[in-house]
Design a protein around this motif. Structure first.
Motif, PDB file in Angstrom:
ATOM      1  N   GLY A   1       0.806  -1.222   0.000  1.00  0.00           N
ATOM      2  CA  GLY A   1       0.000   0.000   0.000  1.00  0.00           C
ATOM      3  C   GLY A   1       0.831   1.260   0.000  1.00  0.00           C
ATOM      4  O   GLY A   1       0.445   2.264   0.613  1.00  0.00           O
TER       5      GLY A   1
ATOM      6  N   ARG B   1      -0.765   4.652  -0.722  1.00  0.00           N
ATOM      7  CA  ARG B   1      -1.786   5.088   0.244  1.00  0.00           C
ATOM      8  C   ARG B   1      -3.079   5.510  -0.442  1.00  0.00           C
ATOM      9  O   ARG B   1      -3.417   6.690  -0.489  1.00  0.00           O
ATOM     10  N   GLY B   2      -3.793   4.531  -0.948  1.00  0.00           N
ATOM     11  CA  GLY B   2      -5.096   4.831  -1.507  1.00  0.00           C
ATOM     12  C   GLY B   2      -5.157   4.511  -2.986  1.00  0.00           C
ATOM     13  O   GLY B   2      -4.134   4.493  -3.676  1.00  0.00           O
TER      14      GLY B   2
ATOM     15  N   SER C   1      -2.369   9.011  -2.393  1.00  0.00           N
ATOM     16  CA  SER C   1      -2.576  10.251  -1.654  1.00  0.00           C
ATOM     17  C   SER C   1      -1.237  10.768  -1.153  1.00  0.00           C
ATOM     18  O   SER C   1      -0.246  10.037  -1.094  1.00  0.00           O
TER      19      SER C   1
ATOM     20  N   TRP D   1      -5.055   0.734   8.344  1.00  0.00           N
ATOM     21  CA  TRP D   1      -5.470   2.144   8.358  1.00  0.00           C
ATOM     22  C   TRP D   1      -4.332   3.077   7.960  1.00  0.00           C
ATOM     23  O   TRP D   1      -4.559   4.098   7.295  1.00  0.00           O
TER      24      TRP D   1
ATOM     25  N   ARG E   1      -2.347   2.797   5.742  1.00  0.00           N
ATOM     26  CA  ARG E   1      -2.193   2.791   4.286  1.00  0.00           C
ATOM     27  C   ARG E   1      -3.404   3.394   3.582  1.00  0.00           C
ATOM     28  O   ARG E   1      -3.660   3.109   2.420  1.00  0.00           O
ATOM     29  N   THR E   2      -4.127   4.244   4.296  1.00  0.00           N
ATOM     30  CA  THR E   2      -5.270   4.954   3.728  1.00  0.00           C
ATOM     31  C   THR E   2      -5.021   6.459   3.814  1.00  0.00           C
ATOM     32  O   THR E   2      -4.238   6.915   4.676  1.00  0.00           O
TER      33      THR E   2
ATOM     34  N   GLU F   1      -6.876   8.579   5.125  1.00  0.00           N
ATOM     35  CA  GLU F   1      -7.382   9.064   6.407  1.00  0.00           C
ATOM     36  C   GLU F   1      -6.345   9.044   7.516  1.00  0.00           C
ATOM     37  O   GLU F   1      -6.557   9.637   8.576  1.00  0.00           O
ATOM     38  N   SER F   2      -5.223   8.387   7.303  1.00  0.00           N
ATOM     39  CA  SER F   2      -4.191   8.313   8.339  1.00  0.00           C
ATOM     40  C   SER F   2      -3.351   9.577   8.425  1.00  0.00           C
ATOM     41  O   SER F   2      -2.563   9.716   9.357  1.00  0.00           O
TER      42      SER F   2
ATOM     43  N   ASP G   1      -4.924  15.615   2.312  1.00  0.00           N
ATOM     44  CA  ASP G   1      -4.558  14.893   1.093  1.00  0.00           C
ATOM     45  C   ASP G   1      -4.482  15.903  -0.044  1.00  0.00           C
ATOM     46  O   ASP G   1      -5.502  16.299  -0.619  1.00  0.00           O
TER      47      ASP G   1
ATOM     48  N   ARG H   1     -10.437  15.537   2.321  1.00  0.00           N
ATOM     49  CA  ARG H   1      -9.654  15.141   3.496  1.00  0.00           C
ATOM     50  C   ARG H   1      -8.782  16.299   3.979  1.00  0.00           C
ATOM     51  O   ARG H   1      -7.860  16.741   3.297  1.00  0.00           O
TER      52      ARG H   1
END
Length: 471
Positions: free
Chosen positions: A36, A39-40, A45, A335, A337-338, A340-341, A345, A456
């Protein structure tokens, strides 16, 4: 009566054990780092600190030097390194983050090497693996900033200290300090184990002397660089308390290994503790500034579980605890690797602007430092008229450029039919500066809100003079 023959050595087993403790931790760190990495979905991101790395590292060396004389000198060596990376391969998010993946793999190998020197191969493989698995380590392994590289330098400096290779120790630790000067706190942690050594004292003096020029320059920039920070929060103190309790519990299991404890415990507790204490007067604490301290708990885990007998079979609680942590660890790792972490963005902000902007639209950044959201997406930023911009970041040798006085911003807005405004999330405090207040007042007085899009960590608002401008 014949004596029993001596036990035969098995070189193949020795080779296997060596390959295991040397190979498994860095391999695991690489696998976790590549998992990941973007990241997204849909191109990934990137948050604003990484965007700073992208736009600053792409400047010519002379322009980079001009910038560092004014701001961000603490990251100067890292930007220079990334300038070289992008010159060799301008590979987007992969080029941005792969140096941190590689540094984390080397750091995991270094933790294993330190543990091997202190307690043998079993402790080595456990400690190096534990370090690679720690969620904060995974987080900064996938971030285009200097923190994973700093951790790598500190870990290997720790190994060189144990090996008493003092020249190499001073060079490697100084490299970490020039990547981020708060690595110097590791010097104090090392002193708990090596203060009696003349070699360490000379090395420490050399590191401090060679770091002084950076410290002097960055001290002048401290208010601009760290002025956004507040004193450590109760969450910070709670996290430090949990860390301290964990370290104490792990250390009790290996209290007879005093040399190892003099290395691991100060490394875990002194850098974050000292920085938090200083931050009661000068707010400088952010946990990532002392990421390298996590090598201390990883070493203690290796020492505790890698002892000759390991954890006795009747001691069920360590295994129950480890099993219970698997679920939150897996959730946290996923999480991280999203998008939102991270706080925001910038790629999502740029995408939202592309969808809503029309040819000839103006753009306002409210506050001006949010210009960073578009600086790493020149294809989106270039067609827009930046109404408040006086001098570009490159021309002004700054991170976000300089803006016009409030009166000129109002005058430019007066002749503009549509404006795309990039705003902080709802609830963030509004900047009180006159230029920022002028932007808000002019938009409220002469424009209607056409649309407001939540992204975000940001809001993208479109304003028009008339209903037709909004349509």
């Amino acid at each position: 009566m014949e004596c029993a023959p001596p036990a035969r050595k098995h070189p193949e087993a020795d080779i296997s054990r060596t390959a295991l403790w040397r190979g498994l931790p860095p391999l695991l760190a690489v696998v976790l780092g590549l998992w990941g990495l973007e990241r997204g979905p849909g191109g990934g991101s990137m948050w604003r600190d990484e965007s700073v790395t992208v736009q600053v590292a792409h400047r010519p060396p002379a322009a980079l030097g001009e910038l560092l004389g004014r701001v961000d000198a603490v990251h100067g060596l890292y930007y220079l390194l990334m300038h070289g990376v992008f010159a060799l391969w301008d590979g987007g998010l992969w080029a941005l983050r792969l140096p941190s993946v590689a540094a984390t793999a080397l750091a995991a190998a270094g933790v294993a090497a330190v543990a091997h020197r202190l307690a043998g191969p079993r402790a080595a493989v456990i400690a190096g693996t534990a370090y690679a698995l720690l969620p904060p380590v995974q987080m900064y392994a996938q971030e285009g900033r200097s923190y994973a590289l700093v951790a790598c330098a500190v870990v290997w400096a720790t190994y060189l200290m144990l090996a008493e290779r003092w020249v190499a120790y001073a060079v490697v630790l100084l490299l970490g300090c020039w990547l981020h000067e708060f690595a110097v706190l590791a010097l104090l942690a090392h002193g708990c184990a090596a203060w009696r050594s003349r070699g360490w004292r000379w090395s420490a003096a050399a590191v401090v002397a060679a770091l002084l020029p950076l410290a002097v320059v960055s001290a002048r920039q401290a208010q601009q660089q760290l002025g956004w920070l507040g004193r450590p929060s109760w969450q910070d103190w709670t996290a430090y308390g949990v860390l301290a309790l964990t370290v104490v519990l792990l250390a009790r299991g290996v209290r007879d290994e005093r040399r190892a404890l003099r290395v691991a415990v100060p490394l875990a507790l002194l850098p974050p503790g000292l920085l938090m204490a200083v931050s009661l007067v000068h707010p400088w604490y952010v946990d990532r500034y002392v990421l390298y301290a996590l090598a201390g708990p990883a070493l203690l885990i290796g020492l505790r579980l890698g002892r000759a007998g390991g954890v006795p079979a009747r001691a069920v609680w360590p295994w129950v605890l480890a099993g219970a942590l698997l679920v939150p660890w897996g959730w946290w790792s996923g999480w991280l690797r999203t998008p939102e972490s991270r706080k925001d963005d910038v790629l999502a902000v740029a995408a939202a602007v592309r969808e809503r902007a029309r040819p000839g639209d103006a753009v306002l950044f409210m506050p001006s430092r949010r210009r960073e959201w578009l600086l790493s997406s020149p294809g989106t930023y270039a067609p827009l008229r930046d109404l408040a911009l006086a001098r570009t970041p490159a021309a002004s040798h700054s991170l976000w450029g300089t803006e016009l006085p409030a009166g000129e911003v109002r005058a430019r807005l007066a002749g503009t039919p549509r404006v795309v405004a990039l705003l902080d999330p709802q609830g963030q405090p509004l900047d009180p500066y006159p230029a920022e207040a002028a932007k808000r007042e002019a938009l409220a007085a002469g424009f209607r809100l056409c649309s407001l899009t939540q992204v975000r960590g940001a809001r993208v608002a479109v304003y028009g003079r008339t209903a037709a401008d909004c349509g």
